[in-house]
Design a protein around this motif. Structure first.
Motif, PDB file in Angstrom:
ATOM      1  N   VAL A   1      30.128 -11.012  -2.705  1.00 59.89           N
ATOM      2  CA  VAL A   1      29.522  -9.665  -2.714  1.00 59.89           C
ATOM      3  C   VAL A   1      28.113  -9.754  -3.294  1.00 59.89           C
ATOM      4  CG1 VAL A   1      29.731  -7.284  -3.529  1.00 59.89           C
ATOM      5  CG2 VAL A   1      31.800  -8.646  -3.074  1.00 59.89           C
ATOM      6  N   PRO A   2      27.087  -9.474  -2.473  1.00 56.90           N
ATOM      7  CA  PRO A   2      25.716  -9.532  -2.987  1.00 56.90           C
ATOM      8  C   PRO A   2      25.509  -8.620  -4.191  1.00 56.90           C
ATOM      9  CG  PRO A   2      25.710  -9.499  -0.602  1.00 56.90           C
ATOM     10  CD  PRO A   2      27.126  -9.258  -1.023  1.00 56.90           C
ATOM     11  N   LEU A   3      24.622  -9.041  -5.080  1.00 55.23           N
ATOM     12  CA  LEU A   3      24.412  -8.343  -6.356  1.00 55.23           C
ATOM     13  C   LEU A   3      24.047  -6.877  -6.197  1.00 55.23           C
ATOM     14  CD1 LEU A   3      22.380 -11.219  -7.926  1.00 55.23           C
ATOM     15  CD2 LEU A   3      24.362 -10.170  -9.011  1.00 55.23           C
ATOM     16  N   VAL A   4      23.249  -6.570  -5.172  1.00 51.23           N
ATOM     17  CA  VAL A   4      22.779  -5.181  -5.024  1.00 51.23           C
ATOM     18  C   VAL A   4      23.913  -4.229  -4.628  1.00 51.23           C
ATOM     19  CG1 VAL A   4      20.406  -5.835  -4.447  1.00 51.23           C
ATOM     20  CG2 VAL A   4      22.082  -5.548  -2.609  1.00 51.23           C
ATOM     21  N   LEU A   5      25.029  -4.766  -4.201  1.00 56.10           N
ATOM     22  CA  LEU A   5      26.146  -3.901  -3.791  1.00 56.10           C
ATOM     23  C   LEU A   5      27.145  -3.686  -4.925  1.00 56.10           C
ATOM     24  CD1 LEU A   5      26.896  -5.260  -0.192  1.00 56.10           C
ATOM     25  CD2 LEU A   5      25.410  -3.363  -0.872  1.00 56.10           C
ATOM     26  N   ARG A   6      26.957  -4.372  -6.010  1.00 56.33           N
ATOM     27  CA  ARG A   6      27.928  -4.288  -7.098  1.00 56.33           C
ATOM     28  C   ARG A   6      27.618  -3.107  -8.001  1.00 56.33           C
ATOM     29  NH1 ARG A   6      30.358  -9.541  -7.301  1.00 56.33           N
ATOM     30  NH2 ARG A   6      31.700  -8.639  -8.871  1.00 56.33           N
ATOM     31  N   SER A   7      28.696  -2.441  -8.422  1.00 58.65           N
ATOM     32  CA  SER A   7      28.468  -1.389  -9.404  1.00 58.65           C
ATOM     33  C   SER A   7      28.309  -2.072 -10.763  1.00 58.65           C
ATOM     34  CB  SER A   7      29.646  -0.423  -9.414  1.00 58.65           C
ATOM     35  OG  SER A   7      30.834  -1.145  -9.580  1.00 58.65           O
ATOM     36  N   GLY A   8      27.734  -1.370 -11.707  1.00 59.74           N
ATOM     37  CA  GLY A   8      27.503  -1.993 -13.007  1.00 59.74           C
ATOM     38  C   GLY A   8      26.109  -2.578 -13.077  1.00 59.74           C
ATOM     39  N   GLY A   9      25.760  -3.318 -12.054  1.00 60.96           N
ATOM     40  CA  GLY A   9      24.382  -3.790 -11.944  1.00 60.96           C
ATOM     41  C   GLY A   9      24.051  -4.934 -12.882  1.00 60.96           C
ATOM     42  N   SER A  10      22.936  -5.551 -12.612  1.00 61.71           N
ATOM     43  CA  SER A  10      22.423  -6.647 -13.426  1.00 61.71           C
ATOM     44  C   SER A  10      20.913  -6.602 -13.277  1.00 61.71           C
ATOM     45  CB  SER A  10      22.956  -7.985 -12.886  1.00 61.71           C
ATOM     46  OG  SER A  10      22.543  -8.147 -11.540  1.00 61.71           O
ATOM     47  N   GLU A  11      20.244  -7.252 -14.192  1.00 61.21           N
ATOM     48  CA  GLU A  11      18.775  -7.248 -14.138  1.00 61.21           C
ATOM     49  C   GLU A  11      18.299  -7.868 -12.820  1.00 61.21           C
ATOM     50  OE1 GLU A  11      14.978  -9.006 -16.489  1.00 61.21           O
ATOM     51  OE2 GLU A  11      16.942  -9.389 -17.378  1.00 61.21           O
ATOM     52  N   LEU A  12      18.983  -8.934 -12.409  1.00 58.10           N
ATOM     53  CA  LEU A  12      18.604  -9.588 -11.156  1.00 58.10           C
ATOM     54  C   LEU A  12      18.836  -8.661  -9.959  1.00 58.10           C
ATOM     55  CD1 LEU A  12      17.669 -12.051  -9.545  1.00 58.10           C
ATOM     56  CD2 LEU A  12      19.972 -13.028  -9.795  1.00 58.10           C
ATOM     57  N   GLY A  13      19.978  -7.969  -9.970  1.00 57.61           N
ATOM     58  CA  GLY A  13      20.262  -7.009  -8.899  1.00 57.61           C
ATOM     59  C   GLY A  13      19.205  -5.922  -8.834  1.00 57.61           C
ATOM     60  N   GLU A  14      18.793  -5.423  -9.996  1.00 56.51           N
ATOM     61  CA  GLU A  14      17.752  -4.376 -10.049  1.00 56.51           C
ATOM     62  C   GLU A  14      16.428  -4.908  -9.499  1.00 56.51           C
ATOM     63  OE1 GLU A  14      17.786  -1.131 -10.695  1.00 56.51           O
ATOM     64  OE2 GLU A  14      19.949  -1.494 -10.673  1.00 56.51           O
ATOM     65  N   ALA A  15      16.093  -6.140  -9.883  1.00 53.06           N
ATOM     66  CA  ALA A  15      14.828  -6.727  -9.422  1.00 53.06           C
ATOM     67  C   ALA A  15      14.849  -6.945  -7.906  1.00 53.06           C
ATOM     68  CB  ALA A  15      14.563  -8.035 -10.155  1.00 53.06           C
ATOM     69  N   LEU A  16      16.026  -7.254  -7.367  1.00 54.69           N
ATOM     70  CA  LEU A  16      16.159  -7.429  -5.911  1.00 54.69           C
ATOM     71  C   LEU A  16      16.011  -6.075  -5.203  1.00 54.69           C
ATOM     72  CD1 LEU A  16      19.043 -10.039  -6.056  1.00 54.69           C
ATOM     73  CD2 LEU A  16      16.884 -10.398  -4.851  1.00 54.69           C
ATOM     74  N   ARG A  17      16.578  -5.032  -5.802  1.00 52.12           N
ATOM     75  CA  ARG A  17      16.403  -3.689  -5.232  1.00 52.12           C
ATOM     76  C   ARG A  17      14.945  -3.271  -5.255  1.00 52.12           C
ATOM     77  NH1 ARG A  17      21.234   0.229  -7.350  1.00 52.12           N
ATOM     78  NH2 ARG A  17      22.855  -0.735  -6.112  1.00 52.12           N
ATOM     79  N   ASP A  18      14.270  -3.565  -6.368  1.00 51.59           N
ATOM     80  CA  ASP A  18      12.840  -3.240  -6.468  1.00 51.59           C
ATOM     81  C   ASP A  18      12.049  -3.948  -5.376  1.00 51.59           C
ATOM     82  OD1 ASP A  18      13.296  -1.752  -8.692  1.00 51.59           O
ATOM     83  OD2 ASP A  18      12.541  -3.239 -10.126  1.00 51.59           O
ATOM     84  N   LEU A  19      12.433  -5.187  -5.117  1.00 52.75           N
ATOM     85  CA  LEU A  19      11.730  -5.956  -4.086  1.00 52.75           C
ATOM     86  C   LEU A  19      11.850  -5.250  -2.733  1.00 52.75           C
ATOM     87  CD1 LEU A  19      10.256  -8.511  -3.143  1.00 52.75           C
ATOM     88  CD2 LEU A  19      12.466  -9.664  -2.988  1.00 52.75           C
ATOM     89  N   VAL A  20      13.057  -4.815  -2.404  1.00 52.95           N
ATOM     90  CA  VAL A  20      13.259  -4.107  -1.129  1.00 52.95           C
ATOM     91  C   VAL A  20      12.464  -2.805  -1.123  1.00 52.95           C
ATOM     92  CG1 VAL A  20      14.961  -2.959   0.327  1.00 52.95           C
ATOM     93  CG2 VAL A  20      15.484  -5.179  -0.687  1.00 52.95           C
ATOM     94  N   ALA A  21      12.472  -2.102  -2.252  1.00 52.60           N
ATOM     95  CA  ALA A  21      11.720  -0.836  -2.325  1.00 52.60           C
ATOM     96  C   ALA A  21      10.243  -1.092  -2.054  1.00 52.60           C
ATOM     97  CB  ALA A  21      11.905  -0.198  -3.697  1.00 52.60           C
ATOM     98  N   ARG A  22       9.728  -2.171  -2.594  1.00 51.56           N
ATOM     99  CA  ARG A  22       8.309  -2.465  -2.382  1.00 51.56           C
ATOM    100  C   ARG A  22       8.041  -2.831  -0.930  1.00 51.56           C
ATOM    101  NH1 ARG A  22       5.830  -6.342  -6.590  1.00 51.56           N
ATOM    102  NH2 ARG A  22       3.992  -5.444  -5.644  1.00 51.56           N
ATOM    103  N   TYR A  23       8.951  -3.543  -0.303  1.00 49.08           N
ATOM    104  CA  TYR A  23       8.768  -3.895   1.115  1.00 49.08           C
ATOM    105  C   TYR A  23       8.814  -2.640   1.980  1.00 49.08           C
ATOM    106  CZ  TYR A  23       9.055  -9.036   0.976  1.00 49.08           C
ATOM    107  OH  TYR A  23       8.799 -10.370   0.796  1.00 49.08           O
TER     108      TYR A  23
END
Ligand SMILES: Nc1ncnc2c1ncn2[C@@H]1O[C@H](COP(=O)(O)OP(=O)(O)OP(=O)(O)O)[C@@H](O)[C@H]1O
Ligand SMILES: [Mg+2]
Length: 274
Positions: free
Chosen positions: A229-251
């Motif tokens: 399960v990729p990090l961005v799909l997990r509830s609870g979250g992690s710093e890495l998951g957040e940074a990956l979401r930010d990357l997509v938001a910037r793209y």
């Protein structure tokens, strides 16, 4: 098949690096997940043809692969429906599609670069985003992919001198290709891993700042692969998951870096390579 109704000219994002194990597969599977979570039609293509990991990271058992698609294209040409050769990845209500790497080495070896480009072009017609995971070589296939891509995510890590040397060779080669400035996005992965080399020194050496920086989180990364399960799909979250979401938001928001960083005096790295 409503989801594949009309032709779109999807964005192609290639994940490339000049060293292996820098996070191409982890980042591409997470970006595919996050884009799908946002409601985009997404296809992730595994063009690490010989040793692809996408199906492992997502725990998929593909029935058909890029090799089957090539066989069908040889018979039917562009009449082929590439979407029939994909494997869905589903997690709760998030869905995206994977064009899996061939199951056998000899099949991978027999994939033709021109045919592989046709596959991407076919998929572009039916997906908003076609994400392509690759290998760390300037091969014929990868060079064709870099040309075709809308965006190239050039990933690196700062660990040893040879990795950094190869990142410099890679970034200079990409610069020589004269792509639009915004096409190549330099991304640093595993940034806070223990290393004696500073990010600023590497940026000075490469002649530009990193577009995005992802933190090192061995536990979160390995657990997500173990669970499929990729990090961005997990509830609870992690710093890495957040940074990956930010990357997509910037793209997706087309926010570009204000590259006004100040750089210090010439570093020892610059002296080695300068
Ligand atoms: N930010 C991170 N923090 C910690 N570990 C990471 C991070 N990103 C990736 N990893 C780990 O690094 C390893 C390599 O990642 P990955 O397979 O995505 O690299 P790759 O560039 O696709 O490698 P290859 O060139 O072999 O295909 C994996 O074990 C992954 O869990
Ligand atoms: Mg990989």
């Amino acid at each position: 098949m409503g989801v594949f109704a009309q032709e779109i000219n999807g964005v192609v994002i290639t994940f490339f690096s000049t060293a292996s194990a820098v996070g191409k597969t982890l980042i591409s599977t997470n970006m595919a997940s996050e884009l799908a979570r946002e409601g985009k039609k997404v296809c992730l293509v595994d063009f690490d043809l010989q040793f692809g990991d996408v199906s492992n990271y997502l725990q998929l058992l593909p029935q058909r692969t890029a090799y089957d698609l090539q066989q069908a294209m040889n018979l039917q040409g562009n009449a082929v429906r590439a979407e029939e050769f994909l494997t869905p990845y589903e997690y709760h209500n998030v869905v995206f599609y994977v064009l899996a790497a061939p199951a056998k080495l000899e099949e991978a070896y027999n994939i033709d670069a021109d045919k592989a480009m046709d596959m991407v072009r076919q998929l572009q017609k039916v997906f908003d985003y076609v994400l392509v995971d690759t290998t760390s070589t300037f091969s014929k296939l990868n060079l064709a992919l870099l040309d075709l891509s809308t965006i190239v995510s050039f990933l690196g890590i700062v660990d040893f001198i040879p990795t950094i040397k190869n990142m410099k060779i890679g970034s200079e080669t990409l610069k020589k290709m004269n792509y639009d400035k915004n096409k190549i996005r330099l991304i640093l992965n595993r940034s806070n891993a223990k290393t004696r080399i500073s990010i600023e020194d590497v940026e000075n050496l490469l002649g530009e700042p990193f577009y995005h920086i992802l933190p090192n989180d061995f536990h979160a990364a390995s657990q997500s692969i173990k669970d499929g399960v990729p990090l961005v799909l997990r509830s609870g979250g992690s710093e890495l998951g957040e940074a990956l979401r930010d990357l997509v938001a910037r793209y997706t928001n087309r926010v570009y870096d204000d590259a006004g960083d100040e750089h210090g005096p010439e570093s020892w790295l610059a002296r080695i390579f300068g």
